[in-house]
Design a protein around this motif. Structure first.
Motif, PDB file in Angstrom:
ATOM      1  N   ALA A 169       0.635  -1.142  -0.049  1.00 43.76           N
ATOM      2  CA  ALA A 169      -0.079   0.006  -0.010  1.00 43.76           C
ATOM      3  C   ALA A 169       0.912   1.151  -0.110  1.00 43.76           C
ATOM      4  CB  ALA A 169      -0.922  -0.027   1.181  1.00 43.76           C
ATOM      5  N   SER A 170       1.981   0.990   0.485  1.00 42.26           N
ATOM      6  CA  SER A 170       2.997   2.281   0.776  1.00 42.26           C
ATOM      7  C   SER A 170       3.657   2.581  -0.612  1.00 42.26           C
ATOM      8  CB  SER A 170       3.986   2.034   1.641  1.00 42.26           C
ATOM      9  OG  SER A 170       4.921   0.893   1.323  1.00 42.26           O
ATOM     10  N   GLY A 171       3.609   1.392  -1.633  1.00 37.37           N
ATOM     11  CA  GLY A 171       4.284   1.871  -2.853  1.00 37.37           C
ATOM     12  C   GLY A 171       5.517   0.859  -2.935  1.00 37.37           C
ATOM     13  N   VAL A 172       5.970   0.287  -2.008  1.00 41.14           N
ATOM     14  CA  VAL A 172       7.077  -0.658  -1.946  1.00 41.14           C
ATOM     15  C   VAL A 172       6.724  -1.797  -2.393  1.00 41.14           C
ATOM     16  CG1 VAL A 172       8.494  -1.872  -0.373  1.00 41.14           C
ATOM     17  CG2 VAL A 172       8.057   0.230   0.310  1.00 41.14           C
ATOM     18  N   GLN A 173       8.132  -2.129  -3.581  1.00 45.26           N
ATOM     19  CA  GLN A 173       7.787  -3.213  -4.511  1.00 45.26           C
ATOM     20  C   GLN A 173       8.838  -4.393  -3.686  1.00 45.26           C
ATOM     21  OE1 GLN A 173       8.283  -2.502  -8.465  1.00 45.26           O
ATOM     22  NE2 GLN A 173       7.698  -0.242  -8.096  1.00 45.26           N
ATOM     23  N   VAL A 174       7.983  -5.628  -3.779  1.00 46.19           N
ATOM     24  CA  VAL A 174       8.801  -6.708  -3.166  1.00 46.19           C
ATOM     25  C   VAL A 174       9.090  -8.028  -4.217  1.00 46.19           C
ATOM     26  CG1 VAL A 174       8.917  -8.635  -1.258  1.00 46.19           C
ATOM     27  CG2 VAL A 174       8.270  -6.302  -0.618  1.00 46.19           C
ATOM     28  N   SER A 175      10.304  -8.301  -4.364  1.00 47.20           N
ATOM     29  CA  SER A 175      10.542  -9.747  -4.917  1.00 47.20           C
ATOM     30  C   SER A 175      10.976 -10.764  -3.938  1.00 47.20           C
ATOM     31  CB  SER A 175      11.786  -9.394  -6.023  1.00 47.20           C
ATOM     32  OG  SER A 175      12.117 -10.698  -6.427  1.00 47.20           O
ATOM     33  N   TYR A 176       9.928 -11.900  -3.837  1.00 49.79           N
ATOM     34  CA  TYR A 176      10.269 -12.938  -2.851  1.00 49.79           C
ATOM     35  C   TYR A 176      10.198 -14.365  -3.661  1.00 49.79           C
ATOM     36  CZ  TYR A 176       8.556 -16.076   0.705  1.00 49.79           C
ATOM     37  OH  TYR A 176       8.470 -17.209   1.393  1.00 49.79           O
ATOM     38  N   SER A 177      10.979 -15.080  -2.940  1.00 53.29           N
ATOM     39  CA  SER A 177      11.072 -16.418  -3.348  1.00 53.29           C
ATOM     40  C   SER A 177      11.272 -17.439  -2.064  1.00 53.29           C
ATOM     41  CB  SER A 177      12.276 -16.655  -4.535  1.00 53.29           C
ATOM     42  OG  SER A 177      13.338 -16.732  -3.765  1.00 53.29           O
ATOM     43  N   LEU A 178      10.893 -18.585  -2.294  1.00 48.79           N
ATOM     44  CA  LEU A 178      11.064 -19.772  -1.323  1.00 48.79           C
ATOM     45  C   LEU A 178      11.272 -21.183  -2.043  1.00 48.79           C
ATOM     46  CD1 LEU A 178      10.661 -20.980   1.513  1.00 48.79           C
ATOM     47  CD2 LEU A 178       8.347 -21.082   0.994  1.00 48.79           C
ATOM     48  N   ASN A 179      12.374 -21.587  -1.756  1.00 50.28           N
ATOM     49  CA  ASN A 179      12.923 -23.050  -2.356  1.00 50.28           C
ATOM     50  C   ASN A 179      12.966 -23.726  -1.284  1.00 50.28           C
ATOM     51  OD1 ASN A 179      13.434 -22.721  -5.368  1.00 50.28           O
ATOM     52  ND2 ASN A 179      14.050 -20.553  -4.533  1.00 50.28           N
ATOM     53  N   THR A 180      12.545 -25.124  -1.543  1.00 47.00           N
ATOM     54  CA  THR A 180      12.569 -26.102  -0.229  1.00 47.00           C
ATOM     55  C   THR A 180      13.554 -27.209  -0.482  1.00 47.00           C
ATOM     56  OG1 THR A 180      10.828 -27.397  -1.327  1.00 47.00           O
ATOM     57  CG2 THR A 180      10.153 -25.740   0.165  1.00 47.00           C
ATOM     58  N   TYR A 181      14.692 -27.362  -1.285  1.00 43.72           N
ATOM     59  CA  TYR A 181      15.500 -28.539  -1.649  1.00 43.72           C
ATOM     60  C   TYR A 181      16.687 -27.954  -1.917  1.00 43.72           C
ATOM     61  CZ  TYR A 181      13.505 -27.305  -5.987  1.00 43.72           C
ATOM     62  OH  TYR A 181      13.004 -26.525  -7.286  1.00 43.72           O
ATOM     63  N   MET A 182      17.364 -27.159  -0.953  1.00 40.47           N
ATOM     64  CA  MET A 182      18.552 -26.684  -1.308  1.00 40.47           C
ATOM     65  C   MET A 182      19.683 -27.018  -0.435  1.00 40.47           C
ATOM     66  SD  MET A 182      18.134 -23.886  -3.557  1.00 40.47           S
ATOM     67  CE  MET A 182      17.261 -25.381  -4.158  1.00 40.47           C
ATOM     68  N   PRO A 183      21.266 -26.842  -0.708  1.00 44.42           N
ATOM     69  CA  PRO A 183      22.100 -27.624   0.044  1.00 44.42           C
ATOM     70  C   PRO A 183      22.267 -26.698   1.009  1.00 44.42           C
ATOM     71  CG  PRO A 183      23.041 -26.412  -1.869  1.00 44.42           C
ATOM     72  CD  PRO A 183      21.437 -26.375  -2.188  1.00 44.42           C
ATOM     73  N   ILE A 184      21.916 -25.654   1.296  1.00 46.98           N
ATOM     74  CA  ILE A 184      21.817 -24.485   2.179  1.00 46.98           C
ATOM     75  C   ILE A 184      20.657 -24.311   3.075  1.00 46.98           C
ATOM     76  CG2 ILE A 184      23.891 -23.314   1.324  1.00 46.98           C
ATOM     77  CD1 ILE A 184      21.996 -21.200   0.243  1.00 46.98           C
ATOM     78  N   GLU A 185      20.530 -23.613   3.988  1.00 45.73           N
ATOM     79  CA  GLU A 185      19.373 -23.253   4.835  1.00 45.73           C
ATOM     80  C   GLU A 185      19.711 -21.679   5.368  1.00 45.73           C
ATOM     81  OE1 GLU A 185      15.614 -24.050   7.529  1.00 45.73           O
ATOM     82  OE2 GLU A 185      16.787 -25.445   6.177  1.00 45.73           O
ATOM     83  N   GLY A 186      18.630 -20.930   5.112  1.00 48.33           N
ATOM     84  CA  GLY A 186      18.878 -19.453   5.681  1.00 48.33           C
ATOM     85  C   GLY A 186      17.776 -18.499   4.575  1.00 48.33           C
ATOM     86  N   HIS A 187      18.330 -17.145   4.737  1.00 50.78           N
ATOM     87  CA  HIS A 187      17.705 -16.291   3.918  1.00 50.78           C
ATOM     88  C   HIS A 187      18.672 -14.981   3.461  1.00 50.78           C
ATOM     89  CE1 HIS A 187      16.925 -14.058   7.666  1.00 50.78           C
ATOM     90  NE2 HIS A 187      16.465 -13.171   6.795  1.00 50.78           N
ATOM     91  N   HIS A 188      18.256 -14.434   2.234  1.00 53.13           N
ATOM     92  CA  HIS A 188      18.796 -13.149   1.885  1.00 53.13           C
ATOM     93  C   HIS A 188      17.998 -11.983   1.794  1.00 53.13           C
ATOM     94  CE1 HIS A 188      20.084 -10.471  -1.246  1.00 53.13           C
ATOM     95  NE2 HIS A 188      21.230 -10.380  -0.775  1.00 53.13           N
ATOM     96  N   ILE A 189      18.037 -10.855   2.503  1.00 52.54           N
ATOM     97  CA  ILE A 189      17.039  -9.873   2.379  1.00 52.54           C
ATOM     98  C   ILE A 189      17.877  -8.493   2.197  1.00 52.54           C
ATOM     99  CG2 ILE A 189      17.023  -9.313   4.731  1.00 52.54           C
ATOM    100  CD1 ILE A 189      14.038  -8.832   4.199  1.00 52.54           C
ATOM    101  N   ALA A 190      17.404  -7.762   1.330  1.00 57.67           N
ATOM    102  CA  ALA A 190      18.021  -6.287   0.975  1.00 57.67           C
ATOM    103  C   ALA A 190      16.967  -5.335   0.798  1.00 57.67           C
ATOM    104  CB  ALA A 190      18.816  -6.498  -0.169  1.00 57.67           C
ATOM    105  N   PHE A 191      17.172  -4.475   1.539  1.00 59.87           N
ATOM    106  CA  PHE A 191      16.268  -3.134   1.331  1.00 59.87           C
ATOM    107  C   PHE A 191      16.916  -1.913   0.479  1.00 59.87           C
ATOM    108  CE2 PHE A 191      15.377  -5.412   5.211  1.00 59.87           C
ATOM    109  CZ  PHE A 191      13.917  -5.502   5.307  1.00 59.87           C
ATOM    110  N   ASN A 192      16.315  -1.528  -0.410  1.00 58.07           N
ATOM    111  CA  ASN A 192      16.581  -0.496  -1.436  1.00 58.07           C
ATOM    112  C   ASN A 192      16.077   0.675  -0.881  1.00 58.07           C
ATOM    113  OD1 ASN A 192      18.258  -2.511  -3.020  1.00 58.07           O
ATOM    114  ND2 ASN A 192      16.287  -3.323  -3.723  1.00 58.07           N
ATOM    115  N   GLY A 193      16.800   1.877  -0.860  1.00 58.41           N
ATOM    116  CA  GLY A 193      16.201   3.163  -0.635  1.00 58.41           C
ATOM    117  C   GLY A 193      16.761   4.345  -1.473  1.00 58.41           C
ATOM    118  N   HIS A 194      16.187   5.510  -1.423  1.00 58.45           N
ATOM    119  CA  HIS A 194      16.844   6.467  -2.037  1.00 58.45           C
ATOM    120  C   HIS A 194      18.214   7.022  -1.504  1.00 58.45           C
ATOM    121  CE1 HIS A 194      13.074   7.528  -3.996  1.00 58.45           C
ATOM    122  NE2 HIS A 194      12.360   7.450  -2.770  1.00 58.45           N
ATOM    123  N   ARG A 195      18.582   6.467  -0.394  1.00 57.31           N
ATOM    124  CA  ARG A 195      19.792   6.862   0.055  1.00 57.31           C
ATOM    125  C   ARG A 195      20.876   5.664   0.449  1.00 57.31           C
ATOM    126  NH1 ARG A 195      20.618  12.004  -0.910  1.00 57.31           N
ATOM    127  NH2 ARG A 195      22.471  11.773   0.744  1.00 57.31           N
ATOM    128  N   GLY A 196      20.555   4.711  -0.021  1.00 56.20           N
ATOM    129  CA  GLY A 196      21.429   3.445  -0.082  1.00 56.20           C
ATOM    130  C   GLY A 196      20.858   2.085   0.221  1.00 56.20           C
TER     131      GLY A 196
END
Length: 415
Positions: free
Chosen positions: A286-313
């Motif tokens: 609703a704020s206009g933020v756009q999100v790209s999301y994925s979930l995979n269930t058969y990886m050789p690793i466990e965890g997550h990656h997240i990044a926030f992109n803003g006007h200043r960094g």
């Protein structure tokens, strides 16, 4: 222990792994000053008996929720049953005058979510949802950076979650493998992730375009059986699970399966599995933020990656929960400033307990008097509702092909 303190009388409904540990043994080990377990309920009384022994309690056992509520009148009910049963138990508890903690997801359909919200408002009781990821030290630090304006206004988020081929496969062994019970992993598992996004961004998801396919488990397997213990392919299957090698799971599930027929080591290649194992979604807030999301269930690793992109960094974090190499006992957050502002590396040490200390922090927030919720981490039924609605929209979009707007699904739910 302060013997003058009045402890909250709570009842536990559902004695699977989570109920027995997080809300049973661990809760009593660390928070018995504040809580008293007065009843344990499960349709499978053999499992309930074994769970009670593991918890170290002498609370009475029940296989009927209504009778337990009537006889014990608990002040709090903690619900740890299969997802599709949450709404019925939560509503009964609220109407009996108890507050409720519901394991995530709060429910599996829009109608069930609406039923809980209506009952909570009508009875004046409180529903908490167990969103422990909000309480992890790293999540809290990211939330602080966003609220401090470290990268200016957030405009988009990259969020990708990886389940390894042990943890991920586990969802396909159990009742979670069927949409009617779990709502799919877009609901059961991603409810954590969508709630984190909603909380980080302090906004509601508005529309979702989702994709999901069953590409690895289910009918894609090279062979199949009823369960690992009796499978003729156990020597050749990468997913063979020796339940007897895990005394906790074996005790809690193997003999009790003679009561209800529920096998903890069911085949991950069952042909009737109907949930996707590979999922992506594009979400507009609703704020206009756009999100790209994925979930995979058969990886050789466990965890997550997240990044926030803003006007200043940009704020970026990569958390490894399991991986075939050594990692320091801390998470690294990169705060990258635009316009030559440089890079700040922020190390957040892991804390004891589940989810790097998140479980303990959440129990402190709920049960320890005087806790300061300055980051608004404690999650109520509205938070539970919005994460479920986002998952349901992603699932619907993946099956029907259209972008799904969340607002028409939710007017009576989000008020």
């Amino acid at each position: 222990m302060d013997m003058g303190r009045k402890r909250t009388r709570y009842a536990l409904v559902g004695t699977g792994n989570r109920g027995t540990t997080m809300w049973g043994r661990e809760l009593l080990d660390g928070w018995s000053e504040f809580v008293e377990l007065v009843g344990i309920c499960d349709l499978n009384l053999m499992r309930a008996e074994r769970a009670r022994a593991m918890i170290g309690s002498d609370a009475p056992l029940y296989d009927d929720v209504d009778r337990m509520l009537s006889e014990l009148r608990p002040e709090l009910v903690i619900v740890c049953t299969p997802d599709d049963t949450h709404d019925d138990i939560v509503v009964r508890a609220l109407e009996a005058g108890a507050d409720v903690i519901s394991e995530k997801p709060m429910a599996t359909t829009r109608e069930k979510v609406a039923r809980i919200r209506e009952a909570e408002q009508r009875t004046g009781r409180r529903v908490d949802v167990s969103f422990n990821y909000r309480f992890s030290p790293t999540a809290a630090r990211i939330k602080e950076l966003i609220e401090e304006g470290a990268i200016g206004e957030v405009t988009s988020v990259d969020f990708h979650w990886y389940l390894d081929n042990r943890h991920g496969a586990d969802y396909f062994r159990r009742w979670h493998a069927f949409t009617r019970h779990s709502g799919s992993l877009f609901v059961h598992k991603a409810t954590h992730h969508f709630d984190l996004l909603n909380w980080y961004l302090d906004s509601d998801p508005a529309e979702v375009k989702g994709f999901g396919q069953l590409l690895h488990y289910g009918r894609n397997g090279p062979f199949r059986g009823e369960r690992c213990r009796t499978c003729p392919h156990k020597d050749a299957c990468d997913y063979y699970m020796d339940l007897a090698a895990d005394p906790f799971l074996d005790t809690l599930y193997e003999d009790p399966s003679s009561v209800d027929g529920y096998h903890r080591d069911a085949c991950v290649f069952r042909e009737d599995i109907d949930i996707p194992d590979t999922m992506t979604a594009a979400i507009r807030y609703a704020s206009g933020v756009q999100v790209s999301y994925s979930l995979n269930t058969y990886m050789p690793i466990e965890g997550h990656h997240i990044a926030f992109n803003g006007h200043r960094g940009r704020i970026e974090m990569r958390q490894y929960e399991k991986q075939p190499w050594s990692e320091p006992p801390a998470d690294e957050i990169l705060l990258v400033k635009s316009f030559g502002g440089g890079v700040e590396r922020i190390w957040v040490p892991h804390e004891p307990g589940g989810h790097y200390g998140g479980d303990n922090r959440m129990r402190d927030m709920i049960f320890r008097p005087g806790s300061n919720d300055r980051l608004r981490q404690r999650a109520g039924s509205r938070a539970g509702a919005m994460s479920v609605l986002c998952g349901l929209a992603a699932l619907q979009s993946s099956r029907e092909g259209d972008t799904v707007r969340i607002e028409p699904l939710s007017p009576e739910i989000v008020r």
